[in-house]
Design a protein around this motif. Structure first.
Motif, PDB file in Angstrom:
ATOM      1  N   ARG A 178      38.694  39.502  16.437  1.00  0.00           N
ATOM      2  CA  ARG A 178      38.732  40.252  17.706  1.00  0.00           C
ATOM      3  C   ARG A 178      40.041  39.966  18.447  1.00  0.00           C
ATOM      4  O   ARG A 178      40.944  40.770  18.440  1.00  0.00           O
ATOM      5  CB  ARG A 178      37.492  39.901  18.544  1.00  0.00           C
ATOM      6  N   ASP A 179      40.200  38.776  19.030  1.00  0.00           N
ATOM      7  CA  ASP A 179      41.447  38.483  19.763  1.00  0.00           C
ATOM      8  C   ASP A 179      42.624  38.466  18.776  1.00  0.00           C
ATOM      9  O   ASP A 179      43.724  38.921  19.099  1.00  0.00           O
ATOM     10  CB  ASP A 179      41.338  37.123  20.473  1.00  0.00           C
TER      11      ASP A 179
ATOM     12  N   THR B  75      43.495  33.206  30.099  1.00  0.00           N
ATOM     13  CA  THR B  75      43.935  34.471  29.498  1.00  0.00           C
ATOM     14  C   THR B  75      45.443  34.578  29.352  1.00  0.00           C
ATOM     15  O   THR B  75      45.952  35.157  28.390  1.00  0.00           O
ATOM     16  CB  THR B  75      43.403  35.629  30.386  1.00  0.00           C
TER      17      THR B  75
ATOM     18  N   HIS C 101      38.770  28.754  26.056  1.00  0.00           N
ATOM     19  CA  HIS C 101      39.437  29.890  25.397  1.00  0.00           C
ATOM     20  C   HIS C 101      40.864  29.902  25.940  1.00  0.00           C
ATOM     21  O   HIS C 101      41.099  30.320  27.067  1.00  0.00           O
ATOM     22  CB  HIS C 101      38.680  31.177  25.743  1.00  0.00           C
TER      23      HIS C 101
ATOM     24  N   HIS D 241      45.113  30.584  25.603  1.00  0.00           N
ATOM     25  CA  HIS D 241      46.227  31.309  24.953  1.00  0.00           C
ATOM     26  C   HIS D 241      47.459  30.418  24.974  1.00  0.00           C
ATOM     27  O   HIS D 241      47.558  29.459  25.738  1.00  0.00           O
ATOM     28  CB  HIS D 241      46.434  32.662  25.630  1.00  0.00           C
TER      29      HIS D 241
HETATM   30  O1  KIV Z   1      41.842  35.942  26.832  1.00  0.00           O
HETATM   31  C1  KIV Z   1      40.814  36.444  27.325  1.00  0.00           C
HETATM   32  O2  KIV Z   1      40.591  36.438  28.534  1.00  0.00           O
HETATM   33  C2  KIV Z   1      39.884  37.065  26.414  1.00  0.00           C
HETATM   34  C3  KIV Z   1      38.535  37.397  26.958  1.00  0.00           C
HETATM   35  C4  KIV Z   1      38.076  38.721  26.495  1.00  0.00           C
HETATM   36  C5  KIV Z   1      37.596  36.291  26.629  1.00  0.00           C
HETATM   37  O3  KIV Z   1      40.156  37.208  25.239  1.00  0.00           O
END
Ligand code: KIV
Ligand code: ZN
Length: 385
Positions: A15-16, A173, A204, A206
């Motif tokens: 997905r991501d 994010t 989560h 990045h």
């Molecule tokens: O990075 C983000 O905020 C996402 C969300 C959809 C969890 O990928």
């Protein structure tokens, strides 16, 4: 030592990771990777964002049919149509989860939704309540939680847990956080949110500042028990947390008392498959899975490694599925490495003979970047030693 606490591994490669331009996969390829992720031992597979395209919808359907042990998760926004679509796409899943959420930072509230904190809170709660119609397992993401106001984030988390969310995903994010900041963000939730014990907190992150793994580990050290990431760290912009880095960091630091169910010996094989199918090369010096991650090239390191691998290795290459470490023969190599490689080729030379070969070896290595076994055999022949 007390029993290790389990960290749940939530894989979002499909997905991501798949959102990256050029990395798109067809349904068969996604199912193939999902089956390998199951085999690797991940706990949750985020299979797609069903409302985004018929292809993504279909991939979630097919993954749900073909993968049985892990929880299959579908992404949605905090919107009824998204949630309905996710529900339909997951109907064949043995174990299913909805991943829904909405922006939590004032930047998103103002510039993405042109809304207010109050309205966003209402929408978040309404989405989770609606999702309870179909799902027992609901993960909520306050998007851009990394830049959200601390008290507002805590309030949002409390309200969505009351509405039925069972996992809370603190999404950095934009990859803005530093490890201590992110760790404190997680700690603050445990201190401020009265019902936090009713949910698992997930990290989560990045990688915009190259800190995704460090931030995720900091979150785990402050109480989070689920980590989200991708194979090879692929993902939006600079990518997501690399699952292989987290798993091996926890293994290399047993004093953290955290463990995963990942079969680490399968890491390299899956890394190669993801790289190939997604058309996304892995940088040579990438931790754990890069071609140089277990290659020793300077003379001092090679000598130390040959005396005892612990001098220069913190991970056993066999643990990630490699046959062995490698010693690269370059102009930076020393006599110890040359002698070692010659001995693997069946040669044994006196000190003086080795010195003669070494001089020629360096001359050649200065011209050629990397020497192979054939080069050494040729050197030995030419010098008639
Ligand atoms: O990075 C983000 O905020 C996402 C969300 C959809 C969890 O990928
Ligand atoms: Zn993300």
């Amino acid at each position: 030592m007390s029993k290790k606490e389990k960290v749940y591994i939530f894989d979002t490669t499909l997905r991501d990771g798949e959102q990256v331009p050029g990395c798109q996969l067809n349904t068969d390829e996604k199912v193939e990777i999902a089956i390998d992720l199951e085999d690797l031992g991940v706990d949750i597979i985020e299979a797609g964002f069903p409302i985004s395209s018929p292809g993504d919808f279909n991939s979630v359907v097919e993954i749900s049919k073909n993968v049985k042990r892990p929880i299959i998760c579908a992404l949605s926004r905090a919107l009824v149509d998204d949630i309905n679509m996710a529900h339909v796409s997951l109907k064949n899943a043995q174990r299913k989860r909805l991943h829904t959420g909405i922006g939590a930072s004032d930047i998103h509230i103002k510039h993405k939704f042109n809304s207010t904190r109050e309205k966003i809170l209402d929408q978040a709660v309404a989405a989770v309540k609606y999702a309870r119609k179909y799902f027992d397992d609901i993960e909520f993401y306050p998007e851009d939680a990394g830049r959200a106001d601390t008290d507002f984030l805590a309030l949002m988390v409390e309200k969505v847990i009351n509405a039925g969310a069972t996992v809370i995903n603190i999404a950095d994010t934009t990859g803005y956080n530093l490890p201590e900041m992110y760790g404190n963000k997680i700690k603050n939730l445990f201190n401020k949110v009265p019902n936090i014990d009713k949910a698992i907190v997930s990290v989560h992150c990045h990688n915009d500042l190259g800190l995704a793994t460090a931030n995720s580990l900091s979150g785990l050290q402050n109480g989070a028990r689920q980590v989200e990431g991708t194979i090879n760290g692929i993902g939006e912009r600079a990518g997501n947390t690399s699952i292989e880095e987290i798993v091996m960091a926890l293994k290399a630091h047993p004093n953290l008392n955290l463990s995963t169910d990942i079969d680490t010996k399968k890491i390299i094989k899956l890394s190669k498959k993801v790289s190939k199918l997604m058309n996304m090369p892995v940088q040579r010096n990438k931790a754990i899975v890069g071609a140089n991650a277990f290659a020793h090239s300077s003379g001092i390191h090679q000598d130390g490694f040959l005396k005892n691998r612990d001098n220069y290795e913190i991970i056993n290459p066999e643990d990630v599925g490699l046959d062995s470490s490698s010693i690269d023969l370059t102009a930076r190599s020393g006599r110890a490495a040359l002698k070692h490689r010659l001995s693997l080729l069946g040669y044994a030379f006196s000190k003086i003979e080795l010195e003669t070969i070494y001089v020629k070896f360096i001359e050649l290595a200065d011209k050629k970047k990397l020497l192979h076994d054939e080069d050494l055999t040729q050197l030995v022949k030419e010098k008639n030693v």
